[in-house]
Design a protein around this motif. Sequence first.
Motif, PDB file in Angstrom:
ATOM      1  N   VAL A 383       0.824  -1.215   0.000  1.00 25.20           N
ATOM      2  CA  VAL A 383       0.000   0.000   0.000  1.00 25.20           C
ATOM      3  C   VAL A 383       0.855   1.261   0.000  1.00 25.20           C
ATOM      4  O   VAL A 383       0.549   2.233  -0.700  1.00 25.20           O
ATOM      5  CB  VAL A 383      -0.958  -0.005   1.208  1.00 25.20           C
ATOM      6  CG1 VAL A 383      -1.676   1.335   1.341  1.00 25.20           C
ATOM      7  CG2 VAL A 383      -1.983  -1.138   1.052  1.00 25.20           C
ATOM      8  N   PHE A 384       1.957   1.267   0.770  1.00 24.33           N
ATOM      9  CA  PHE A 384       2.778   2.476   0.896  1.00 24.33           C
ATOM     10  C   PHE A 384       3.933   2.527  -0.100  1.00 24.33           C
ATOM     11  O   PHE A 384       4.537   3.581  -0.294  1.00 24.33           O
ATOM     12  CB  PHE A 384       3.322   2.602   2.323  1.00 24.33           C
ATOM     13  CG  PHE A 384       2.288   3.039   3.322  1.00 24.33           C
ATOM     14  CD1 PHE A 384       2.103   4.383   3.628  1.00 24.33           C
ATOM     15  CD2 PHE A 384       1.484   2.115   3.961  1.00 24.33           C
ATOM     16  CE1 PHE A 384       1.150   4.787   4.550  1.00 24.33           C
ATOM     17  CE2 PHE A 384       0.524   2.503   4.880  1.00 24.33           C
ATOM     18  CZ  PHE A 384       0.352   3.851   5.175  1.00 24.33           C
ATOM     19  N   GLY A 385       4.257   1.387  -0.728  1.00 28.43           N
ATOM     20  CA  GLY A 385       5.273   1.395  -1.770  1.00 28.43           C
ATOM     21  C   GLY A 385       6.699   1.408  -1.286  1.00 28.43           C
ATOM     22  O   GLY A 385       7.621   1.679  -2.057  1.00 28.43           O
ATOM     23  N   LYS A 386       6.929   1.101  -0.010  1.00 26.95           N
ATOM     24  CA  LYS A 386       8.286   1.037   0.540  1.00 26.95           C
ATOM     25  C   LYS A 386       8.391  -0.156   1.474  1.00 26.95           C
ATOM     26  O   LYS A 386       7.396  -0.617   2.038  1.00 26.95           O
ATOM     27  CB  LYS A 386       8.625   2.315   1.315  1.00 26.95           C
ATOM     28  CG  LYS A 386       8.732   3.569   0.465  1.00 26.95           C
ATOM     29  CD  LYS A 386       9.126   4.768   1.327  1.00 26.95           C
ATOM     30  CE  LYS A 386       9.260   6.026   0.483  1.00 26.95           C
ATOM     31  NZ  LYS A 386       9.604   7.200   1.318  1.00 26.95           N
ATOM     32  N   ASP A 387       9.633  -0.656   1.644  1.00 24.71           N
ATOM     33  CA  ASP A 387       9.846  -1.754   2.574  1.00 24.71           C
ATOM     34  C   ASP A 387       9.440  -1.333   3.982  1.00 24.71           C
ATOM     35  O   ASP A 387       9.746  -0.222   4.427  1.00 24.71           O
ATOM     36  CB  ASP A 387      11.315  -2.181   2.583  1.00 24.71           C
ATOM     37  CG  ASP A 387      11.702  -2.954   1.334  1.00 24.71           C
ATOM     38  OD1 ASP A 387      10.797  -3.505   0.675  1.00 24.71           O
ATOM     39  OD2 ASP A 387      12.911  -2.991   1.012  1.00 24.71           O
ATOM     40  N   THR A 388       8.774  -2.223   4.689  1.00 19.43           N
ATOM     41  CA  THR A 388       8.353  -1.956   6.062  1.00 19.43           C
ATOM     42  C   THR A 388       9.541  -2.089   7.006  1.00 19.43           C
ATOM     43  O   THR A 388      10.341  -3.022   6.887  1.00 19.43           O
ATOM     44  CB  THR A 388       7.243  -2.939   6.472  1.00 19.43           C
ATOM     45  OG1 THR A 388       6.141  -2.781   5.579  1.00 19.43           O
ATOM     46  CG2 THR A 388       6.775  -2.690   7.899  1.00 19.43           C
ATOM     47  N   VAL A 389       9.658  -1.142   7.954  1.00 20.96           N
ATOM     48  CA  VAL A 389      10.739  -1.193   8.940  1.00 20.96           C
ATOM     49  C   VAL A 389      10.168  -1.646  10.277  1.00 20.96           C
ATOM     50  O   VAL A 389       8.973  -1.507  10.556  1.00 20.96           O
ATOM     51  CB  VAL A 389      11.442   0.171   9.095  1.00 20.96           C
ATOM     52  CG1 VAL A 389      12.058   0.602   7.771  1.00 20.96           C
ATOM     53  CG2 VAL A 389      10.483   1.244   9.612  1.00 20.96           C
ATOM     54  N   TYR A 390      11.063  -2.192  11.099  1.00 17.46           N
ATOM     55  CA  TYR A 390      10.683  -2.648  12.442  1.00 17.46           C
ATOM     56  C   TYR A 390      11.314  -1.736  13.481  1.00 17.46           C
ATOM     57  O   TYR A 390      12.523  -1.464  13.424  1.00 17.46           O
ATOM     58  CB  TYR A 390      11.137  -4.088  12.674  1.00 17.46           C
ATOM     59  CG  TYR A 390      10.509  -5.090  11.732  1.00 17.46           C
ATOM     60  CD1 TYR A 390       9.213  -5.547  11.952  1.00 17.46           C
ATOM     61  CD2 TYR A 390      11.211  -5.577  10.629  1.00 17.46           C
ATOM     62  CE1 TYR A 390       8.625  -6.475  11.100  1.00 17.46           C
ATOM     63  CE2 TYR A 390      10.632  -6.501   9.773  1.00 17.46           C
ATOM     64  CZ  TYR A 390       9.346  -6.940  10.011  1.00 17.46           C
ATOM     65  OH  TYR A 390       8.763  -7.855   9.150  1.00 17.46           O
TER      66      TYR A 390
END
Length: 451
Positions: A383-390
């Motif tokens: 949805v956001f177009g970027k890798d998710t960070v933790y």
Amino acid sequence: MNYYQQHHEDYLEGLKTFLRIPSISTLSEHKPDIRRAAEFVRDELTKAGLDQAQLIEGEGNPLVYGEWLGAPGKPTLLLYGHYDVQPPDPLDEWKTPPFEPAIRNDNIYARGSADDKGQTYILIKAVEGLLKQHGKLPINVKFLIEGEEEVGGEHIESYVASKPARIKADAAVICDTEMFAPELPTICVGLRGMVYGELIVQGADHDLHSGMYGGAAPNALQAIAEIVTALKDREGRILIPGFYDRVVPPSDKERAAWNKLPFNEAEYLKNEVGSKALTGEPGFDVLERTWARPTLEVHGIRGGFIGEGAKTVIPARAVAKISLRLVADQRPDEAAEQLKKAIAAACPKGVTAEYKLIHFARPSLVNPDNRFIRDAAEAMKQVFGKDTVYIRSGGSIPIVSAFDEFLGIPSVMMGFGLPDDNLHAPNEKMHLPNFFRGIEAVARYLEILGR
């Protein structure tokens, strides 16, 4: 334009209605508003197409429950949020009234907009959208929404601890955290715990004249100052014996991931903190100090004379609100006892000092290497177009440790707030693009889990 984009105006109007309810859980005069907010959530669950939408009454504010269990063999998610909010004080610092939602620069300003009405509404509307489009969900869901998160969550804690079969699930989803930066999808895997209480110091049995008794009588405010400075040094180190013994440091892998985050200390100081300098424990950077180190803070002190003009009294009684933030593997009961012993050891002569516990929460740390978190990260990426960070969070969400302890399930903390949302402060906001995309991301998550 997809289904969710077509309904932006409907979602916004519903959110505004929710935000207009001053459901302040810490003030007893708002009990009727608490019930109105609970009934609003129940009615929204019914409208969304959930079954068994109802209030669960108990000792505290009502819980709200709803379910859809028409996907046999598929996972079951327990969706959590809270409808209570913090007091809006100080009112004179709000640009617009706290319970009259206002939109400025793609943000909606109101108490509870980000914490947590806006994010709770994301969960409801994501499920509603799938049910309206397809008449069914790809997985099973159960909603459990509470009204005491801002005052300790005792009702939901006792309810979850009783392990009712109706809330059995494979994982919990919580939208009550934030994205690390705009446009950067984020999952929180760690929360600090909390010990919160009052330090009560009593000297004489009544206030005394400082001219007649100064130099002989104990001063309760002075005593509180001495105790507090004995608990933490000027550098930010907590001096409570044994307090750091259980602290588990972050791994090298986690530290390396944090170092890659778009964090600028100077901008953080200017835009978020707004002070002349940052403080805290030496030897740790800002992210580790706020995410993975425990703290001791004083939130307020009252005593003596604080009105306009002069009144020369020696205060007989003073009270300080003091909290500890805890990290894995610290234990609230043990930390509270350590604090009480340290207070007793630091208590000056002529006064008594007592720490009364108000509420507590355990710290939590979730292993991100499980299906439920991986699929959430993938949904947010799509949805956001970027890798998710933790990341971790410095805050506390008491229910996370309760879900782990009593239900044995991990919590997926998909947050859509932003660092500058002014949680618990004047001019709280929710960034509307995050609100709308959050709805799509949660819906996408359910679809991925249902494959």
